[in-house]
Structure formats: structure tokens, C-alpha cells
Design an enzyme around this catalytic site. Structure first.
Site, mmCIF file in Angstrom:
data_model
loop_
_atom_site.group_PDB
_atom_site.id
_atom_site.type_symbol
_atom_site.label_atom_id
_atom_site.label_comp_id
_atom_site.label_asym_id
_atom_site.label_seq_id
_atom_site.Cartn_x
_atom_site.Cartn_y
_atom_site.Cartn_z
ATOM 1 N N TYR A 154 0.854 -1.374 -0.009
ATOM 2 C CA TYR A 154 -0.136 0.153 0.020
ATOM 3 C C TYR A 154 0.779 1.331 0.087
ATOM 4 C CZ TYR A 154 -2.861 3.807 1.841
ATOM 5 O OH TYR A 154 -3.548 5.250 2.063
ATOM 6 N N TYR A 155 1.844 1.351 0.920
ATOM 7 C CA TYR A 155 2.557 2.447 1.131
ATOM 8 C C TYR A 155 3.564 3.130 -0.150
ATOM 9 C CZ TYR A 155 0.873 3.338 5.790
ATOM 10 O OH TYR A 155 0.210 3.508 7.089
#
Length: 215
Positions: A17-18
Site C-alpha cells: 500500500y505505502y
């Protein structure tokens, strides 16, 4: 501005995600350059398009000890770190309910974001990175602790370790896709004690005696 939140998703999900959050967002990579024909004393600047620059790096005393300091953050390595493994080491004690770590998000003021990202002043990007590192160094110095239990008396104590591992991921846009310079500082739930053993960060919600224990 600083906001703090636990990294609640799985280690693999958080890493993905990041590091992929902005793959489809497109702000130009430009810098403010002084024109070659500018005379001495003139402030004749123009925007020069740059190739994409790395937006991730490892930071902290643990990163320095492990030879990771300043190197780009790769997804597989971030996944391992958030899961409790650092190179050939694994947390001595692992709790299945333990958090993967914390996200310290540092956001620059709107005016700085506009000047850096739309105006292309790379000096402000550098200043933002330096400010984040300055704050993280103080967090590392003042908050990193490991919990120790005496095997004989079963008494617990807290050791100030002074070392943490941060994965700095700089983003350029808000969730609304507006220019917003901010850095996710993903702080792994790990530290090394005085014997060099990799441990989870101490936590303590019951305080007494005026001394704050627990990261």
C-alpha cells in the site's frame, strides 16, 4: 504537521500500500534552475523537468547498524521488517496480536507544498526531508524502549535503547490528489537492546511514579 497511526494491515499489505499509493498520480518532477544567460545578481529562474527521483529511504540507528541507511526501500524488505525480521535476525519475542509498527506522517504546510511541487523549488524538498529526519532522530532518542523481565524476580524494567528503524516514503499528493508534500515514516515494531538482541518495542499503558515507560 505530524499524525500518528498504527500500521494495522498485514505486513505484506502495508508494504504494498505505502509503496504503490501514488503509482497512478502524476505531478511533474521539476526543479527551479537559474538560467545560464542570467547575469550576476539577477534572479532569472526557470522550471526544468527532471527524471523521476527516488522517494524512499531507510533511516535510523538500526538502518545505520545494518548498512541500510539512505538506501531505497524495497517492497520485499519492508514486508519482512514489518513482519519482525531484520536481515538474518528475528524478534526474540513475537506476539501474534502485536502491531507491525507505526506510521508517523509529516506533512509540509500548503504554501511549502505548492512552492516545492508546483513551483519546482527542490530546495524545499530537501528541507522537508531534513526536517523529518531531525524529528525522527528525537523520537528515536527519547521514545525507543525495550521491556526487560528479570528471570528470578519477574520484575519488569524498561531500557532506553536509542535505536529504531524507519522506512521514509515521500508522497506528493493528498487523497484528493491535490499537491501535498508529506512523508510516511513507517516505524518498525523493533529495537535492539544493550546486548544487541532484536526486541519488540515496549508498551505500557499503566504509568506510575511520574515516569513514562513504553514507546
Amino acid at each position: 504537521m505530524l499524525s500518528i497511526s498504527p500500521i494495522a494491515s498485514s505486513a505484506g499489505g502495508a508494504a504494498s500500500y505505502y509503496l504503490s499509493e501514488e503509482k497512478n498520480l502524476n505531478l511533474p518532477d521539476v526543479s527551479l534552475e537559474k538560467a545560464a544567460d542570467a547575469k550576476e545578481g539577477e534572479t532569472n529562474y526557470y522550471l526544468k523537468e527532471q527524471s523521476a527521483e527516488p522517494n524512499t529511504q531507510w533511516y535510523g540507528k538500526l538502518a545505520e547498524q545494518e548498512g541500510m541507511l539512505g538506501k531505497p526501500v524495497e517492497e520485499h524488505q519492508l514486508k519482512e521488517v514489518l513482519a519482525g525480521s531484520l536481515n538474518d535476525q528475528t524478534l526474540k519475542t513475537q506476539n501474534s496480536n502485536a502491531r507491525n509498527g507505526f506510521d508517523f506522517t509529516f506533512s509540509a504546510p500548503k504554501s511549502v507544498s505548492l512552492l516545492a511541487l508546483v513551483g519546482g523549488d527542490k530546495r524545499l524538498m530537501t528541507a522537508h526531508d531534513d526536517a523529518v529526519k531531525f524529528a525522527l532522530s528525537h523520537i528515536e532518542k527519547d521514545a525507543a524502549q525495550a521491556r526487560q523481565t528479570n528471570p528470578d524476580t519477574k520484575a519488569t524494567s524498561f531500557e532506553n535503547t536509542g535505536n529504531l528503524l524507519f522506512a521514509m516514503v515521500r508522497h506528493k499528493t493528498s487523497r484528493e490528489e491535490d499537491p501535498q508534500l508529506h512523508t510516511h515514516s513507517l516505524t518498525a515494531n523493533m529495537t535492539k537492546d544493550s546486548e544487541g538482541t532484536l526486541r519488540a518495542l515496549a508498551s505500557s499503558f499503566k504509568q506510575k511514579g511520574g515516569i513514562i515507560n513504553g514507546t
